[in-house]
Each structure stands twice: as structure tokens, then as C-alpha cells.
Scaffold this motif. Structure first.
Motif, PDB file in Angstrom:
ATOM      1  N   PHE A   1       0.832  -1.205   0.000  1.00 50.24           N
ATOM      2  CA  PHE A   1       0.000   0.000   0.000  1.00 50.24           C
ATOM      3  C   PHE A   1       0.869   1.258   0.000  1.00 50.24           C
ATOM      4  N   ASN A   2       1.909   1.273   0.814  1.00 49.71           N
ATOM      5  CA  ASN A   2       2.773   2.438   0.849  1.00 49.71           C
ATOM      6  C   ASN A   2       3.569   2.593  -0.437  1.00 49.71           C
ATOM      7  N   GLY A   3       3.838   1.474  -1.117  1.00 53.68           N
ATOM      8  CA  GLY A   3       4.467   1.576  -2.420  1.00 53.68           C
ATOM      9  C   GLY A   3       3.609   2.362  -3.391  1.00 53.68           C
TER      10      GLY A   3
ATOM     11  N   VAL B   1     -10.116  -0.211  -2.110  1.00 51.90           N
ATOM     12  CA  VAL B   1     -10.913   0.046  -3.321  1.00 51.90           C
ATOM     13  C   VAL B   1     -10.813   1.519  -3.714  1.00 51.90           C
ATOM     14  N   LEU B   2     -10.930   2.408  -2.730  1.00 58.28           N
ATOM     15  CA  LEU B   2     -10.781   3.836  -2.999  1.00 58.28           C
ATOM     16  C   LEU B   2      -9.384   4.158  -3.516  1.00 58.28           C
ATOM     17  N   LEU B   3      -8.386   3.510  -2.951  1.00 57.93           N
ATOM     18  CA  LEU B   3      -7.009   3.720  -3.388  1.00 57.93           C
ATOM     19  C   LEU B   3      -6.832   3.350  -4.853  1.00 57.93           C
TER      20      LEU B   3
ATOM     21  N   ALA C   1      -6.950  15.489  -3.178  1.00 60.61           N
ATOM     22  CA  ALA C   1      -7.984  15.266  -2.157  1.00 60.61           C
ATOM     23  C   ALA C   1      -8.435  13.813  -2.178  1.00 60.61           C
ATOM     24  N   LEU C   2      -8.615  13.264  -3.372  1.00 63.29           N
ATOM     25  CA  LEU C   2      -9.089  11.889  -3.502  1.00 63.29           C
ATOM     26  C   LEU C   2      -8.069  10.895  -2.967  1.00 63.29           C
ATOM     27  N   ILE C   3      -6.787  11.159  -3.187  1.00 66.04           N
ATOM     28  CA  ILE C   3      -5.741  10.269  -2.688  1.00 66.04           C
ATOM     29  C   ILE C   3      -5.668  10.302  -1.168  1.00 66.04           C
ATOM     30  N   GLY C   4      -5.965  11.449  -0.569  1.00 65.87           N
ATOM     31  CA  GLY C   4      -5.865  11.583   0.875  1.00 65.87           C
ATOM     32  C   GLY C   4      -6.818  10.691   1.642  1.00 65.87           C
TER      33      GLY C   4
ATOM     34  N   LEU D   1      -1.277   0.692 -10.314  1.00 70.31           N
ATOM     35  CA  LEU D   1      -2.455  -0.168 -10.450  1.00 70.31           C
ATOM     36  C   LEU D   1      -2.095  -1.630 -10.185  1.00 70.31           C
ATOM     37  N   VAL D   2      -0.925  -2.050 -10.641  1.00 64.12           N
ATOM     38  CA  VAL D   2      -0.484  -3.426 -10.362  1.00 64.12           C
ATOM     39  C   VAL D   2      -0.331  -3.629  -8.858  1.00 64.12           C
ATOM     40  N   LEU D   3       0.322  -2.690  -8.193  1.00 59.53           N
ATOM     41  CA  LEU D   3       0.508  -2.789  -6.753  1.00 59.53           C
ATOM     42  C   LEU D   3      -0.830  -2.730  -6.015  1.00 59.53           C
ATOM     43  N   SER D   4      -1.758  -1.923  -6.491  1.00 65.62           N
ATOM     44  CA  SER D   4      -3.080  -1.831  -5.862  1.00 65.62           C
ATOM     45  C   SER D   4      -3.813  -3.165  -5.921  1.00 65.62           C
ATOM     46  N   ALA D   5      -3.667  -3.878  -7.027  1.00 60.31           N
ATOM     47  CA  ALA D   5      -4.299  -5.192  -7.149  1.00 60.31           C
ATOM     48  C   ALA D   5      -3.714  -6.170  -6.134  1.00 60.31           C
ATOM     49  N   VAL D   6      -2.412  -6.073  -5.879  1.00 60.18           N
ATOM     50  CA  VAL D   6      -1.777  -6.930  -4.882  1.00 60.18           C
ATOM     51  C   VAL D   6      -2.322  -6.610  -3.496  1.00 60.18           C
TER      52      VAL D   6
END
Length: 453
Positions: free
Chosen positions: A278-280, A340-342, A366-369, A435-440
Motif C-alpha cells: 500500500f505504501n508503495g 478500493v478507494l485507493l 484530495a481523492l488520494i488523501g 495499479l499493479v501494486l493496488s491489485a496486490v
């Protein structure tokens, strides 16, 4: 002074000290372009001012957690704050970039004492005040989460009006204030282990620490191609050292990084993996976006800090909401919602490849926060409920190490994708990586279940 105000002051002091590590890890984001100009560096080289901080923090957090368990959290907290004050008073006078990176590493080691020491002290503070430990822990967690978010805003103002030197000097009064508050209000350390310096060095697993840092360093050097023609040799050496590190940690007692703790605690291991990845994702935006705005958009550091303000604001606002939501829906559901939001927010940052207009940047930051605040506090709580009380000092240190591993990964990949500068083309490649990392992260989060003994 009555017990309740002293408890509040103790938690405030711990929160301030805890905030210094994430604050300093994030303030530097808006100074990278300025440092490149002042010292004549490329993108890959300037990232060492970030990675030196994270490498020191990654090694320091588990070690400081174990030392807090052994020698007393209050003593270690104050020692760390004193180290920060001295280092940051001297750092602005660094004659070259290499010494500046050394100063960042020493400062990181000092700030690394705060979070594990605070987690250990929470139990005594809550018991003294007859409170549930979740209340003071929640405040400390919020400080830890919020500080990273507000860092670019504060950093942008300091760099814009004073210069990068102010990023160090601001820590001097903050660390001294945290030291004095904790010294006056926090409970004294209970009886702890005592021993000679030789025993301390023997039990500190110095070879394990060196192997951990060396493996990360070799892999980063390979990915950044700092020695052309030797990339695969460096990568192979890093892999071998990492294997030797794991072999030693499973046989040494007490280990620097307790791999046995992860092996016997699947929920905790999943929290760590998910939080690191997630932090990546998050630090791609955190360190990449300011450089994109300054280099491709032509914005000055002060304005970039303000453009990052929605990220800080929404992160802070979403944290107490996530705390309440976890009480109602449970940690896992809140964590899934945040991931999911991330993923959605990371996908939308693709729009920056077409436009860097201020309204669009404000909306995206704002959305990323929101997912940053939600996933951070949910992961923090997931770590807490997945460990036994006697393991929480070490567990909290490893948890922070996962944050640094994710951040290091992001900074290295930024150097890979944008070696000559962050532009809109390289940003598109970063979005695909996010996006790849988010899927993980999503897959790991689905597997997590709260530990039930």
C-alpha cells in the motif's frame, strides 16, 4: 496537576515525538527539485536523501522497539529526541550532499525510537488513568498518520520562504518540546534488564541489521543502475544477502527482525505485506507528484505544497471517520473499502498525463488523501489486534519498517521510470505500476482475518 491533564500531556508529548518520523519522511518531497539544483544532481541520485532516511528508519524501528522493551521506553524516547535535536541543528551546515544524507540517516535513527516506545508506554499511561488503551493509542496513531500527510504542505512553505535548511531546523524545537513533555508527564520506566555494553552489542544482532540494510542497498543500487554493467551482479548479491539474513534471523535469539513472529501469526504477516505494498502505491504519488508539478508544470515549491494540502486535509479528516467505522463495521471491511478507494484514485491520476491544471490537481490530491487515512489507521489497528501485548513493541517497529520498505520501493521505481526527470510520459508508466501494486494490496486484504485466540 491532576491525573487527567498529566495523561493528556503525556499522550501529546508522545504524539509529537511520533509525528517527527513521518513528518520528516514527507516534508522532503517538495525539496527534491531544489536539492537537485543546489547540489547539481540527477533524479536517481537525489532520491538517496529519501532512501538514506528510510533505510535507517527501517533498521532502527524494530531495534528500538526491542531496546524499549529491554531498557525502558521513556528512556529510549528521550534519548532519541535528544539525538534528533543535535543532528538537525548541525545538518544545515553540511558541505556536500553525502553528508546531508548521513545527517538524514542519523535523524531517522533518533525519530525511530518514538513510535515503538510510545506503543509500549500506552499500556502504563492507560492503566494509570483508568482508560481503555485504545483511546491514547488512537491519538498516537492519528498523529503518526496525519504528520505524513501534512508534511508536503509544511515543507513547501519552509522551502519556499526559507530554503531546504529549514526542514532540519524546524525539528530542533519540536524534538526538545517532546523530550521535556514526556520527561515531566510520562510514567517512569519499570525495572528493566541491565547489562554491560558488550552484552548489549551481543544481543543486538548487529550482523542481522547489517545484512538487512545491505540487501536493501544492493537491490536499490541494481534497480537504479548506479554501476552500469554490474546491475545483475548487484541484484544477485542482494538476493544472496537477503537469504543469509533470513537464515540467520531464524536461528539467532533475540533476532533483529523476528521472522518467527510472522511465521506463527498469519494475520500479522498479511497486515505487514498489505501495508508495505500500500505504501508503495501511496509514495509514488507522494514523491512523484511534487516533482511532476515542479518540472513539467513549472510550479514553485510553495505552490506545490499548497496543491498537496487537500491530500493532508482529507487524510486527517478521514482518520477519525475510519476509527468510528471500524467500531461499527470491523477492521477488515474498512480496510477493504480503503483499498478500493485507493485503486480508483490511482487510476484517475492518469488524467495528469493530459493536464496539470490546478483544479484537477486539487481534486486528485484530495481523492488520494481519503484512502491514505483509512488504510493507514485500519492497518495500524489490524497490527494491534493481531499481536499479543508482550509482542507489541517489536511488532510496532516491524510495522513501521513495512512503511519504509514501501516508500523505498516507490522512490527507487521513480528513479527507474524517470531517471532524467519526471514528465507526463513517465508519469503514465508510474500509474500502471500503481495499479499493479493496488491489485496486490486488494488480494492480500481479502485474505486477512482478525486474529482470535
Amino acid at each position: 496537576m491532576s491525573n487527567k491533564p498529566r495523561t493528556g500531556l503525556a499522550v501529546a508529548g508522545l504524539s509529537l515525538g511520533t509525528a517527527l518520523n513521518p513528518l520528516n519522511s514527507s516534508m522532503i518531497a517538495v525539496a527534491l527539485v531544489v536539492l537537485r539544483a543546489d547540489f547539481g544532481l540527477d533524479v536517481a541520485t537525489v532520491t538517496w536523501v529519501i532512501t538514506s532516511f528510510y533505510l535507517s528508519s527501517a533498521a532502527g524501528q524494530p531495534l528500538m522497539g526491542r531496546l524499549a522493551d529491554r531498557f525502558g521506553p521513556r528512556r529510549m524516547f528521550m534519548l532519541g529526541m535528544a539525538l534528533v535535536a543535535v543532528t538537525c541543528a548541525l545538518a544545515p551546515f553540511s558541505p556536500n550532499f553525502a553528508l546531508l544524507c548521513v545527517a538524514r540517516a542519523v535523524m531517522a535513527l533518533g525519530t525511530a525510537t518514538a513510535y515503538p516506545s510510545a506503543v509500549v508506554m500506552v499500556g502504563d499511561i492507560a492503566h494509570r488513568a483508568k482508560l481503555e488503551s485504545a483511546r491514547p493509542l488512537g491519538r498516537i496513531q492519528m498523529a503518526n498518520t496525519s504528520a505524513a500527510a501534512v508534511g508536503p504542505v509544511l515543507g513547501g512553505l519552509l522551502v519556499g520562504f526559507v530554503g531546504w535548511e529549514a526542514l532540519f531546523l524546524v525539528n530542533v524545537p519540536l524534538s526538545l518540546a517532546a523530550l521535556l513533555i514526556v520527561r515531566q508527564t510520562a510514567p517512569a520506566d519499570t525495572a528493566r534488564e541491565r547489562g554491560s555494553l558488550a552484552e548489549l552489542l551481543r544481543d543486538s544482532d548487529i550482523p542481522g541489521i547489517l545484512a538487512f540494510v545491505s540487501s536493501l542497498l544492493l537491490v536499490m543500487m541494481a534497480m537504479l543502475d548506479v554501476a552500469p554493467g554490474y546491475r545483475w551482479y548487484l541484484l544477485g548479491a542482494g538476493t544472496v544477502v537477503a537469504a543469509l539474513f533470513a537464515w540467520r534471523e531464524l536461528r539467532f535469539s533475540p533476532p533483529f527482525l523476528d521472522l518467527r513472529l510472522l511465521g506463527r501469526n498469519r494475520p500479522l504477516m498479511l497486515v505487514y505485506v498489505g501495508f508495505a505494498v500500500f505504501n508503495g502505491v501511496y509514495y509514488f504519488v507522494f514523491f512523484g507528484l511534487p516533482q511532476l508539478l515542479q518540472e513539467a508544470g513549472g510550479y514553485d515549491p510553495g505552490l506545490v505544497g499548497l496543491l498537496m494540502l487537500p491530500m493532508a486535509t482529507l487524510s486527517v479528516l478521514s482518520t477519525p471517520w475510519a476509527v468510528r467505522a471500524m467500531g461499527r463495521f470491523g477492521v477488515r471491511r474498512v480496510m477493504i473499502a480503503g483499498v478500493v478507494l485507493l485503486t480508483g484514485a490511482a487510476a484517475l491520476t492518469w488524467l495528469l498525463t493530459a493536464s496539470l491544471a490546478v483544479p484537477l490537481v486539487l481534486a486528485l490530491t484530495a481523492l488520494i488523501g481519503i484512502p491514505y487515512g483509512v488504510v493507514s489507521i485500519a492497518s495500524n489497528q489490524g497490527m494491534f489486534v493481531s499481536t499479543l501485548p508482550q509482542e507489541r513493541g517489536v511488532a510496532a517497529g516491524i510495522f513501521q519498517t513495512c512503511r519504509y520498505v514501501g516508500a523505498i520501493t516507490a522512490t527507487v521505481l521513480i528513479g527507474v521510470f524517470a531517471g532524467s526527470g519526471v514528465d507526463q510520459e513517465s508519469w503514465g508508466q508510474m500509474v500502471l505500476a500503481m495499479l499493479v501494486l493496488s491489485a496486490v494490496v486488494f488480494g492480500v486484504t481479502l485474505l486477512w482475518r482478525e486474529r482470535r485466540d
